[in-house]
Design a protein around this motif. Structure first.
Motif, PDB file in Angstrom:
ATOM      1  N   ASP A   1      32.845  29.290  33.380  1.00 26.97           N
ATOM      2  CA  ASP A   1      31.723  30.064  33.915  1.00 26.97           C
ATOM      3  C   ASP A   1      30.908  29.125  34.785  1.00 26.97           C
ATOM      4  OD1 ASP A   1      29.889  31.981  34.441  1.00 26.97           O
ATOM      5  OD2 ASP A   1      29.084  32.139  32.411  1.00 26.97           O
ATOM      6  N   GLN A   2      30.808  29.430  36.076  1.00 27.51           N
ATOM      7  CA  GLN A   2      30.206  28.498  37.030  1.00 27.51           C
ATOM      8  C   GLN A   2      29.205  29.207  37.917  1.00 27.51           C
ATOM      9  OE1 GLN A   2      32.780  26.666  40.150  1.00 27.51           O
ATOM     10  NE2 GLN A   2      32.054  24.719  39.321  1.00 27.51           N
ATOM     11  N   GLY A   3      28.099  28.538  38.208  1.00 22.34           N
ATOM     12  CA  GLY A   3      27.086  29.091  39.088  1.00 22.34           C
ATOM     13  C   GLY A   3      26.609  28.061  40.087  1.00 22.34           C
TER      14      GLY A   3
ATOM     15  N   LEU B   1      30.126  29.765  51.746  1.00 22.11           N
ATOM     16  CA  LEU B   1      29.603  29.738  50.392  1.00 22.11           C
ATOM     17  C   LEU B   1      28.272  30.469  50.366  1.00 22.11           C
ATOM     18  CD1 LEU B   1      29.915  28.519  47.488  1.00 22.11           C
ATOM     19  CD2 LEU B   1      28.479  26.636  48.309  1.00 22.11           C
ATOM     20  N   VAL B   2      28.112  31.396  49.403  1.00 20.13           N
ATOM     21  CA  VAL B   2      26.902  32.206  49.286  1.00 20.13           C
ATOM     22  C   VAL B   2      26.001  31.588  48.218  1.00 20.13           C
ATOM     23  CG1 VAL B   2      25.997  34.493  48.692  1.00 20.13           C
ATOM     24  CG2 VAL B   2      28.119  34.282  50.012  1.00 20.13           C
TER      25      VAL B   2
ATOM     26  N   GLY C   1      36.766  32.419  41.887  1.00 17.01           N
ATOM     27  CA  GLY C   1      35.818  31.342  42.054  1.00 17.01           C
ATOM     28  C   GLY C   1      34.592  31.841  42.787  1.00 17.01           C
ATOM     29  N   LEU C   2      33.590  30.975  42.921  1.00 13.29           N
ATOM     30  CA  LEU C   2      32.386  31.323  43.659  1.00 13.29           C
ATOM     31  C   LEU C   2      32.751  31.764  45.074  1.00 13.29           C
ATOM     32  CD1 LEU C   2      30.179  28.339  42.480  1.00 13.29           C
ATOM     33  CD2 LEU C   2      29.910  30.730  41.801  1.00 13.29           C
TER      34      LEU C   2
ATOM     35  N   GLU D   1      40.284  25.912  38.224  1.00 15.71           N
ATOM     36  CA  GLU D   1      40.908  27.065  37.589  1.00 15.71           C
ATOM     37  C   GLU D   1      40.878  28.294  38.491  1.00 15.71           C
ATOM     38  OE1 GLU D   1      42.060  27.878  33.796  1.00 15.71           O
ATOM     39  OE2 GLU D   1      42.942  26.279  34.956  1.00 15.71           O
ATOM     40  N   ALA D   2      40.114  28.249  39.581  1.00 20.85           N
ATOM     41  CA  ALA D   2      40.001  29.399  40.482  1.00 20.85           C
ATOM     42  C   ALA D   2      41.164  29.409  41.463  1.00 20.85           C
ATOM     43  CB  ALA D   2      38.682  29.356  41.239  1.00 20.85           C
TER      44      ALA D   2
END
Length: 712
Positions: A310-312, A326-327, A362-363, A376-377
């Motif tokens: 879980d990434q932010g 990238l947002v 991914g993001l 992992e994305a």
């Protein structure tokens, strides 16, 4: 496209799908015997006792947990048939309210007969899952609206379920399936269509949904009172009736109405509390040394793994957005579950198969950073668990005599005894990272570094499909002092394609690696140096040629010029890879890689030069010998023609802001991997990326991640 994992080889320990099978055992507690206490090791069953009441917390962040499955928004004028609108990928939120979250409390009661566990459970979750709906469909008053600005937003505030649970207990694990009722409260908001004035959202209508839920999960008891788990659940809450939204200021043709069909795929991390306590068997012992009289007759290997990330990313400077930017202010998650199945056909011939479930993105849908931040994305991500056959290969070993070694059973390795000097041939589907560019301290995003340019050589453009695998042949000659390996494999039909080109005689990818093994004088610590050379022939475009075509006005879009000018071209490069233990608990690593930078990147990353390095420290100094701290840094750069391609609006494998104010991309990463048990590791990860996508107009960006990994 996480060319990653596949790149990393992922032959490390694993658990997950295989845990459903590998721990199956028989036995029941006799009626004449009192239940064993947690300290009565002589009569403990091989499965834990999970009976009794329990409660806990569950949660997730990022729409990989369900936001992307939030149904199909629909809007219509009353006088015309309904039409679908919105971007199912969720990319059209352009960063507005991009962070989504789901979390709440659950409780239940379980009964147990032998290893079989059954019971009832209910939960209530607060959520912030959103679904933007917008349109530029001609004839309906939406012309000229910003498609990134959500005209109507559907928002789910509360979820709840009441379900039955049926499971199987073995060792410290409980694997279960669930089914029952689910409900949600959904509200519809409308916004001003003018992003400049952006009036406050006006609540128009709310609606309750009721439907069904199916799911499955796994729990691992970390103490007699607490268990960690992952649960996947699918919700189908049906379709709403027509909801009157009235007129929308600035939009002609009203009044309007909306419908929503509600389905959701969610993955939840769970912490369960068992106030009455669990009765647990002792931890499985260490793997015994190979015994040629026993283990060598065992011809089957079964292992597995699950990894949840879980990434932010927080807010950062972002004056403009391109198609692959990238947002800011978003969170996303990924989940994988892999089985490692092996069969020894003869003493020297082995067959392996790795089915895998993948879910999530991914993001920014795995876009926006050249050295992407989640290994992992992958670009082949999915909003629901997707089953793929990631590996299937045969391995033939030719012993050359002399000293032998025992190899214990492990992922993609049946226990065996083999000659140290040997020739090994592998044929089938695999990841090139299974055999090349390995490193003991930075090669596995499931347990160590997440950044693409730290767990692999960034400029090593190894051929692979979108999940990171290819088909071909690998040959290796091994001695105690060194190894030489080479592979020839299929390449994608074109850059970032999921289809491998079958014409392997005309085009393909070749990699050769020399690995030197040594003991560092004075420190008496082992180390390895790897030198790899690669060359790929595939259908790609030449950057300089594409820029000239676009600047000459022959193509309005430089990406059209790239597509039109693709033909069979060669891309070559090399990498140097060092791993060195400097003490029993400390190791260092370093990589340097480059490619010619003339033709399009084919599979891995938009990187032409890369230097990375770092340190890995075990936690013995503070009484946690199985914990790991990692600190690493990387610098990625582009060739001159590659820079010009992006500056003129080119789109690469994972980056493309539409324009470019060039500066080298720099990344720093630090993680702490906390070993809860031999099978469960929880990691906290932080990354700082300056000039993401080589653009000094964007960032710097701060990334935060939590990773849960189990293996069996």
């Amino acid at each position: 496209m996480s060319r990653w994992r596949r790149a990393t080889g992922r032959l490390g320990p694993g658990a997950g799908v295989a845990t459903l099978l590998a721990g199956l055992s028989t036995g029941a507690q006799g009626a004449d015997f009192a239940p064993p206490t947690p300290h009565d090791a002589t009569h403990l069953p091989s499965f834990g006792t999970w009976a009794g009441g329990y409660a806990g917390w569950q949660g997730s962040a990022g729409d990989a947990f369900g936001g992307f499955g939030f149904g199909s928004g629909m809007i219509s004028r009353r006088s015309v048939p309904e039409f679908r609108t919105g971007d199912a990928t969720g990319r059209n939120d352009a960063g507005r309210n991009a962070i989504t979250a789901l979390g709440g409390l659950f409780g239940g009661y379980a009964w147990q007969t032998g290893p079989f566990v059954y019971g009832l459970e209910a939960d209530v979750d607060a959520s912030n899952l959103k679904r933007p709906v917008s349109s530029t469909t001609p004839g309906f008053g939406f012309e000229g609206l910003d498609p990134a600005f959500p005209l109507i937003r559907a928002k789910a505030d509360v979820f709840g379920t009441a379900r039955a649970r049926i499971g199987y207990a073995f060792e410290h694990y409980l694997v279960y399936a669930t089914f029952g009722l689910a409900g949600a409260q959904v509200r519809f908001h409308t916004n001003s269509p003018d992003p400049e004035t952006e009036s406050a959202p006006a609540l128009r209508r709310g609606r309750a949904f009721l439907g069904l839920s199916l799911g499955a999960g796994i729990e691992y008891a970390i103490t007699e009172k607490f268990a960690l788990g992952l649960e996947y659940r699918y919700l189908d809450l049906g379709r709403s009736g027509r909801l009157d939204l009235g007129t929308i200021p600035g939009v002609t043709g009203g009044p309007f109405s909306a419908r929503a069909s509600f389905t959701s795929n969610q993955v939840l991390a769970r912490l369960s509390w068992y106030p009455g306590g669990l009765v647990l068997p002792p931890e499985p012992g260490e793997v015994a040394p190979h015994d040629p009289d026993t283990a060598i007759s065992d011809r089957v290997s079964l292992h597995g793994q699950t990894t949840f990330v879980d990434q932010g990313v927080s807010g950062f400077r972002s004056p403009y957005l391109g198609p692959q930017s990238l947002v800011p202010r978003q969170a996303r998650a990924t989940l994988t579950a892999t089985a490692f199945l092996g069969l020894k056909l003869t003493d020297n011939t082995e067959l392996y198969y790795n089915p895998e479930f993948d879910q999530g993105f991914g993001l920014s849908r795995t876009l926006g950073v050249a050295g992407f931040v989640n290994g992992e994305a992958q670009k082949a991500g999915a909003p629901f668990p997707k089953l793929r056959s990631q590996r299937y290969f045969v391995r033939q070993t030719f012993g050359l005599g002399g000293e032998t070694e025992d190899v214990p059973d492990g992922p993609n390795q049946v226990a065996t005894r083999r000659d140290i000097e040997r020739v090994t041939v592998v044929a089938g589907k695999f990841a090139l990272g299974d055999f090349f560019d390995g490193n003991a301290y930075a090669h596995d995003p499931r347990v160590d570094f997440l950044n693409w340019s730290l767990w692999a050589s960034g400029a090593y453009d190894f051929p692979a499909n979108l999940p990171g695998f290819t088909q071909g042949v690998m040959v290796e000659y091994t001695r105690k002092e060194f190894a030489i390996r080479a592979a020839y494999t299929q390449v994608p039909k074109e850059p970032s394609s999921n289809v491998l080109d079958p014409r392997i005689a005309q085009k393909g990818g070749a990699t050769v690696e020399f690995e030197e093994r040594h003991v560092l004088p004075g420190l008496d610590q082992p180390g390895k140096i790897r030198l790899g050379l690669f060359t790929n022939v595939a259908r790609t475009a030449n950057y300089r040629e594409v820029v000239d075509l676009a600047q000459a006005g022959l193509f309005a879009d430089i990406n059209d010029a790239a597509t039109a000018s693709r033909r069979d071209r060669r891309k070559s490069g090399l990498y140097l890879n060092l791993e060195q233990a400097v003490a029993s608990q400390v190791g260092v690593f370093a990589r340097a890689s480059l490619n010619d930078g003339r033709n399009e990147s084919l599979s891995f990353a938009d990187i032409d030069r890369s230097v990375s390095g770092g340190v890995s420290l075990k936690g013995g100094a503070w009484g946690r010998p199985d914990d790991t701290v990692g600190i690493g840094a990387a610098i990625n750069t582009l060739s001159r023609s590659h820079r010009d391609f992006f500056a003129n609006g080119g789109l690469g494998l994972v980056i493309g802001d539409g324009r470019l104010s060039y500066r080298a991309e720099r990344a720093t990463e630090a993680y702490y991997a906390l070993s809860l048990t031999k099978a469960v590791t929880v990691s906290a990860d932080y990354q700082f990326v300056a000039n993401p996508a080589y653009n000094r107009d964007r960032g710097p960006a701060h990334f935060f991640a939590v990773r849960l990994h189990t293996d069996f």
